[in-house]
Design a protein around this motif. Structure first.
Motif, short mmCIF file in Angstrom:
data_model
loop_
_atom_site.label_atom_id
_atom_site.label_comp_id
_atom_site.label_asym_id
_atom_site.label_seq_id
_atom_site.Cartn_x
_atom_site.Cartn_y
_atom_site.Cartn_z
N ASP A 25 20.25 22.61 75.75
CA ASP A 25 20.71 21.86 76.92
C ASP A 25 19.90 22.20 78.17
OD1 ASP A 25 21.65 24.41 77.47
OD2 ASP A 25 23.76 23.87 77.41
N GLY A 26 18.61 22.38 78.00
CA GLY A 26 17.73 22.62 79.13
C GLY A 26 17.83 23.99 79.76
N GLY A 27 18.38 24.95 79.05
CA GLY A 27 18.45 26.32 79.54
C GLY A 27 19.79 26.74 80.11
N THR A 28 20.77 25.84 80.12
CA THR A 28 22.09 26.18 80.65
C THR A 28 22.80 27.19 79.77
OG1 THR A 28 22.26 23.99 81.64
CG2 THR A 28 24.30 25.23 81.41
N SER A 29 22.70 27.04 78.45
CA SER A 29 23.35 27.97 77.53
C SER A 29 22.42 28.23 76.34
CB SER A 29 24.69 27.42 77.05
OG SER A 29 24.48 26.19 76.39
N THR A 30 22.76 29.24 75.55
CA THR A 30 21.94 29.60 74.39
C THR A 30 22.51 29.00 73.10
OG1 THR A 30 23.14 31.65 74.03
CG2 THR A 30 21.19 31.77 75.43
N VAL A 31 21.65 28.82 72.13
CA VAL A 31 22.07 28.37 70.80
C VAL A 31 22.59 29.57 70.02
CG1 VAL A 31 21.27 27.42 68.61
CG2 VAL A 31 20.45 26.44 70.75
N ALA A 32 21.87 30.67 70.09
CA ALA A 32 22.23 31.89 69.37
C ALA A 32 22.35 33.04 70.35
CB ALA A 32 21.18 32.21 68.31
N GLY A 33 23.49 33.70 70.37
CA GLY A 33 23.69 34.84 71.25
C GLY A 33 22.88 36.04 70.78
#
Length: 139
Positions: free
Chosen positions: A81-89
């Motif tokens: 999402d363009g850097g708002t959140s990560t896919v994998a923590g």
């Protein structure tokens, strides 16, 4: 020290690419955006398609001399999402690699996945930046 400035460097015949001595350059490069299903940047890629969640199938403009005698480097931007959140923590990690299917002298399939945690399984994942660089001899 001398400075060399040029817009284009070609071989002595005026049209052929120069020969690199004791070095090599990437012969294929790809930046692919999974969620948008678009190629952001490429070199020697005639098409790149989102073949399934986390998978990109790339077809080369110029084929390689071998499907196996090339070095495929992959990495991924850990967001969708363009850097708002990560896919994998940080506990799961994100992997990007070449798969064992659909590889030929004119294609390569790469994928991104995240790891399992104590409570959930890992899975394939779409990311905003799926990066591929390939070094090898073209046919």
């Amino acid at each position: 020290m001398s400075t060399l400035k040029a817009d284009t460097i070609v071989a002595a015949d005026g049209t052929s690419p120069v020969t690199l001595t004791k070095q090599s350059a990437a012969t294929t490069r790809l930046t692919f955006d999974h969620p948008a299903e678009t190629t952001v940047d490429s070199l020697n890629i005639s098409s790149a398609v989102d073949s399934a969640t986390g998978f990109v199938l790339s077809t080369f403009t110029n084929a390689y001399s071998s499907a196996t005698q090339r070095q495929v480097m992959t990495s991924a931007w850990n967001t969708n999402d363009g850097g708002t959140s990560t896919v994998a923590g940080s506990a799961r990690g994100l992997n990007a690699y070449q798969t064992s299917t659909d590889n030929a002298s004119n294609t390569v399939k790469t994928q991104t996945t995240y790891g399992a945690s104590a409570s959930t399984s890992g899975a394939v994942a779409d990311v905003d930046g799926h990066y591929v660089a390939i070094f090898g001899d073209l046919a």
